[in-house]
Design a protein around this motif. Structure first.
Motif, short mmCIF file in Angstrom:
data_model
loop_
_atom_site.label_atom_id
_atom_site.label_comp_id
_atom_site.label_asym_id
_atom_site.label_seq_id
_atom_site.Cartn_x
_atom_site.Cartn_y
_atom_site.Cartn_z
N VAL A 22 -3.60 22.89 -0.72
CA VAL A 22 -3.34 21.89 0.33
C VAL A 22 -4.39 20.77 0.27
N SER A 23 -5.67 21.15 0.29
CA SER A 23 -6.73 20.12 0.33
C SER A 23 -6.74 19.30 -0.96
N GLY A 24 -6.51 19.96 -2.09
CA GLY A 24 -6.49 19.24 -3.36
C GLY A 24 -5.36 18.23 -3.40
N SER A 25 -4.15 18.66 -3.02
CA SER A 25 -3.01 17.74 -3.04
C SER A 25 -3.23 16.58 -2.08
N ILE A 26 -3.70 16.88 -0.88
CA ILE A 26 -3.92 15.82 0.11
C ILE A 26 -4.96 14.83 -0.42
N THR A 27 -6.01 15.34 -1.06
CA THR A 27 -7.06 14.46 -1.56
C THR A 27 -6.52 13.51 -2.63
N VAL A 28 -5.84 14.08 -3.64
CA VAL A 28 -5.32 13.24 -4.73
C VAL A 28 -4.33 12.21 -4.18
N GLY A 29 -3.39 12.68 -3.35
CA GLY A 29 -2.36 11.78 -2.82
C GLY A 29 -2.95 10.69 -1.94
N THR A 30 -3.87 11.07 -1.07
CA THR A 30 -4.45 10.09 -0.15
C THR A 30 -5.24 9.03 -0.89
N VAL A 31 -6.05 9.46 -1.85
CA VAL A 31 -6.87 8.49 -2.59
C VAL A 31 -5.97 7.52 -3.33
N LEU A 32 -4.88 8.04 -3.92
CA LEU A 32 -3.98 7.17 -4.67
C LEU A 32 -3.27 6.16 -3.75
N CYS A 33 -2.64 6.68 -2.68
CA CYS A 33 -1.92 5.79 -1.74
C CYS A 33 -2.87 4.76 -1.13
N SER A 34 -4.09 5.22 -0.77
CA SER A 34 -5.04 4.32 -0.11
C SER A 34 -5.53 3.24 -1.05
N THR A 35 -5.73 3.59 -2.33
CA THR A 35 -6.20 2.60 -3.29
C THR A 35 -5.12 1.56 -3.55
N LEU A 36 -3.88 2.03 -3.71
CA LEU A 36 -2.77 1.11 -3.92
C LEU A 36 -2.65 0.13 -2.76
N ALA A 37 -2.57 0.69 -1.54
CA ALA A 37 -2.37 -0.16 -0.36
C ALA A 37 -3.61 -1.01 -0.09
N GLY A 38 -4.79 -0.42 -0.29
CA GLY A 38 -6.02 -1.16 -0.05
C GLY A 38 -6.14 -2.35 -0.98
N PHE A 39 -5.73 -2.17 -2.24
CA PHE A 39 -5.74 -3.27 -3.20
C PHE A 39 -4.80 -4.38 -2.75
N ALA A 40 -3.60 -4.03 -2.34
CA ALA A 40 -2.64 -5.04 -1.90
C ALA A 40 -3.19 -5.82 -0.71
N PHE A 41 -3.77 -5.09 0.27
CA PHE A 41 -4.30 -5.76 1.46
C PHE A 41 -5.51 -6.63 1.13
N ALA A 42 -6.30 -6.21 0.15
CA ALA A 42 -7.53 -6.95 -0.14
C ALA A 42 -7.28 -8.15 -1.03
N LYS A 43 -6.38 -8.03 -1.99
CA LYS A 43 -6.33 -9.04 -3.03
C LYS A 43 -4.98 -9.73 -3.25
N LEU A 44 -3.93 -9.23 -2.65
CA LEU A 44 -2.63 -9.88 -2.89
C LEU A 44 -2.22 -10.63 -1.64
N ARG A 45 -1.44 -11.69 -1.82
CA ARG A 45 -0.96 -12.43 -0.67
C ARG A 45 0.53 -12.20 -0.51
N PHE A 46 0.92 -11.87 0.69
CA PHE A 46 2.35 -11.67 0.92
C PHE A 46 2.63 -11.83 2.40
N ARG A 47 3.88 -12.04 2.71
CA ARG A 47 4.29 -12.25 4.09
C ARG A 47 4.09 -10.97 4.90
N GLY A 48 3.50 -11.10 6.07
CA GLY A 48 3.36 -9.95 6.96
C GLY A 48 2.12 -9.12 6.67
N ARG A 49 1.23 -9.65 5.83
CA ARG A 49 0.04 -8.87 5.46
C ARG A 49 -0.82 -8.55 6.68
N GLY A 50 -1.13 -9.60 7.46
CA GLY A 50 -1.98 -9.40 8.63
C GLY A 50 -1.37 -8.43 9.62
#
Lengths: 321, 275
Positions: free
Chosen positions: B77-105
């Motif tokens: 459980v902890s291993g899966s949650i860790t891998v999944g969370t880090v991946l999803c958070s990095t993807l979304a964090g990258f989009a929020f930090a560096k990409l421009r798109f409608r509805g970002r804020g």
């Protein structure tokens, strides 16, 4: 939060010139950015936002644990059932007293520890890490150990109190005693964590302020009072809010202190979180549990709002000085 | 680091050493109580030193409470949650930090706003959902909701906004790299330290999570915390055996903490300043 392009030229009479090049679009196609958000927001919608909103809908229905698929309209029946249950009021009162008993000493001690951690210590990393040990211990583990330590007949706490001539305290059945015991588990687990949060806040206070205070002949205590505390105000508000929310949600500690869902023989340390669990998974009334969750949510909003108001009023007072 | 030249006096060391002792003692006591017989624990005055019964108590708790299975489940459980969370958070964090798109804020505000809402408040509909999917008593019931970490997204966004220069991305674009290519060969290497810290914090939180696993799982498929709940629930009366189970359930996290405590401290202090 958002960066803005700083390409605006100062306004002036412009001679005719070549049209400006179109603004650089950092992305190829408009779809791309959203694909990066899909994994998170899909999960977030299904397991985060939907349950939160749907709680309100469930709370006006009769839903039983054995048949979670069938819902029967009840209007505000769940709420009246909760508000007419004396144990709800007991839980509300307990949540409040345990919340105060655990939060106030915890944050005060964290502040003192952070102050000492902010010196030039030998073995700085060791102290910081050791203080975080309780935070790394699970609620379940911590509570089982503390329950053992607080044992009435052979617990270490009573043995120690016996040494200094205090008779055995019944930590499980006494109302005040059991609430102090439960609060002490919370204090043990979270004081070090909050100390580190305060320490991080203290390190953002500019050193010049301390130097200036020193020049003015401020004593260490005066420096703490007039430089450290005002500088930490936002951090203190933040930790107060987080601890308040945490206190409202207390569940593991009262559940495992004796292992019963009622939080003691006469519900003397049953918190709202445990009361919710007892209604939902002890008595199978999911609808009623949803009503309790909703009441808890409103309570948190109220407390956080009061916190924010108090903070705003304090800063206004400071400004007026 | 702080520029204060405050020399710690005896008082500072005294207070801090006391705090360390108080922090460590309950854990030390767990080990002591787990290594003694039940009769030892009922002796006056009690001994504060370890005894010879640790292995017996371990054996007994493994037999009585299926801690072995619980440890394995917690790891999954902890291993899966860790891998999944880090991946999803990095993807979304990258989009929020560096990409421009409608509805970002708006989307970012929504994410941050829910950071303060305790997940416990949505627990009833969540349970109904899990029941509808026939996931009760199955590990995915704990894994999937555990992947939702607004904090993780915010944490990665803050880190990438500060540590990933726009020029780097621009240069890669001019060279004709696609966003996907940029993500894997530029963003991920830069984000690695933050990913490690987020992973540590996530693993610890997931391992110690109590409320939802207790609701969603039972003794047939327990995590460590669920097993501890059963231990404390009264069908094992031997205090020393309960303490042995507690020790077994806590050791893995303490081990991680012993090796990487420094990074965890850093992560918490970082999150605090930015939070």
């Amino acid at each position: 939060m958002t960066r803005t392009d700083t390409t605006a030229a100062p306004p002036r009479a412009r001679p005719a010139r070549a049209p400006r090049p179109p603004r650089r679009r950092p992305l190829r196609q408009a779809v791309s950015p959203y694909t990066y958000l899909v994994p998170f927001f899909t999960l977030f919608a299904a397991f985060g936002i939907f349950p939160l909103l749907y709680t309100a809908f469930v709370s006006v229905h009769r839903v039983e644990l054995q048949t979670p698929g069938t819902m029967e309209w009840r209007g505000f029946g769940n709420y009246t059932a909760v508000f007419t249950d004396p144990f709800f009021w007991t839980a509300l009162r307990n949540t409040f007293t345990i919340g105060v008993l655990s939060t106030v000493p915890q944050l005060a001690m964290a502040l003192a520890l952070a102050h000492f951690l902010n010196h030039r210590l030998r073995g700085r990393t060791f102290f910081r890490t050791a203080m975080l040990l309780p935070y790394a211990t699970s609620v379940a583990a911590a509570t089982l150990v503390f329950a053992q330590l607080y044992g009435r007949d052979f617990g270490l706490v009573n043995q120690f109190l016996g040494l200094i001539g205090i008779g055995p305290v019944d930590w499980q059945t006494g109302t005040t005693a059991s609430q102090i015991a439960v609060s002490s588990i919370v204090i043990w687990r979270w004081t070090g964590y909050n100390a580190l949060i305060y320490l991080a806040g203290m390190q953002t206070i500019p050193a010049e302020l301390y130097e200036a205070a020193e020049m003015d002949g401020a004593s260490p205590w005066q420096q703490f009072r007039h430089v450290t505390l005002p500088g930490l105000r936002p951090t203190i508000v933040f930790t107060t809010v987080v601890s308040t929310i945490g206190a409202t949600q207390l569940f593991g500690e009262p559940l495992l202190f004796e292992g019963s869902v009622s939080g003691g023989i006469s519900h003397q340390y049953q918190t709202l979180g445990l009361y919710l669990y007892e209604q939902g998974w002890g008595f199978f009334h999911l609808g009623r549990a949803a009503a309790i969750a909703w009441v808890m949510f409103l309570l948190i909003l109220l407390l956080v709002g009061a916190n924010a108001l108090a903070a705003a009023r304090r800063s206004r007072k400071e400004a007026a000085r | 680091m702080t520029a204060r030249v405050r020399r710690p006096g005896r008082l500072a060391y005294g207070v801090l050493i006391l705090a360390v002792l108080v922090s460590a003692f309950p854990l030390y006591w767990t080990a002591v109580a787990a290594s003694r017989s039940n009769a030892d624990l009922a002796r006056v005055p009690p001994s504060l030193l370890p005894g010879p019964h640790l292995m017996d108590n371990f054996r007994q708790v493994l037999a009585e409470a299926d801690i072995g299975k619980a440890l394995l489940n917690s790891l999954i459980v902890s291993g899966s949650i860790t891998v999944g969370t880090v991946l999803c958070s990095t993807l979304a964090g990258f989009a929020f930090a560096k990409l421009r798109f409608r509805g970002r804020g708006l989307l970012l505000s929504l994410t941050v706003a829910t950071m303060m809402i305790p997940p416990q408040l949505g627990v009833i509909p969540l349970f109904m959902l899990i029941a509808r999917l026939h996931w009760v008593n199955q590990l995915q019931a704990v894994i999937l909701p555990g992947l939702v970490s607004a904090f993780g997204v915010f944490f990665m966004r803050q880190f990438l906004a500060q540590s990933l220069p726009d020029e780097l991305i621009e240069a890669a674009r001019i060279d004709g790299a696609s966003t996907r290519r940029i993500f894997w060969s530029i963003v991920v290497p830069v984000a690695r330290p933050a990913m490690a810290v987020l992973g540590l914090l996530t693993f610890m939180t997931a391992w110690n999570d109590f409320f939802w696993p207790v609701v969603a799982l039972s003794s047939q498929e327990p995590t460590v915390q669920v097993a501890l709940r059963q231990l404390g629930g009264g069908y094992v009366h031997d205090q020393s055996v309960i303490m042995a189970g507690t020790l077994l359930g806590t050791l893995p996290v303490l081990l991680v903490f012993g090796l990487l405590g420094r990074q965890i401290v850093g992560g918490i202090m970082q999150g605090a300043v930015k939070g």
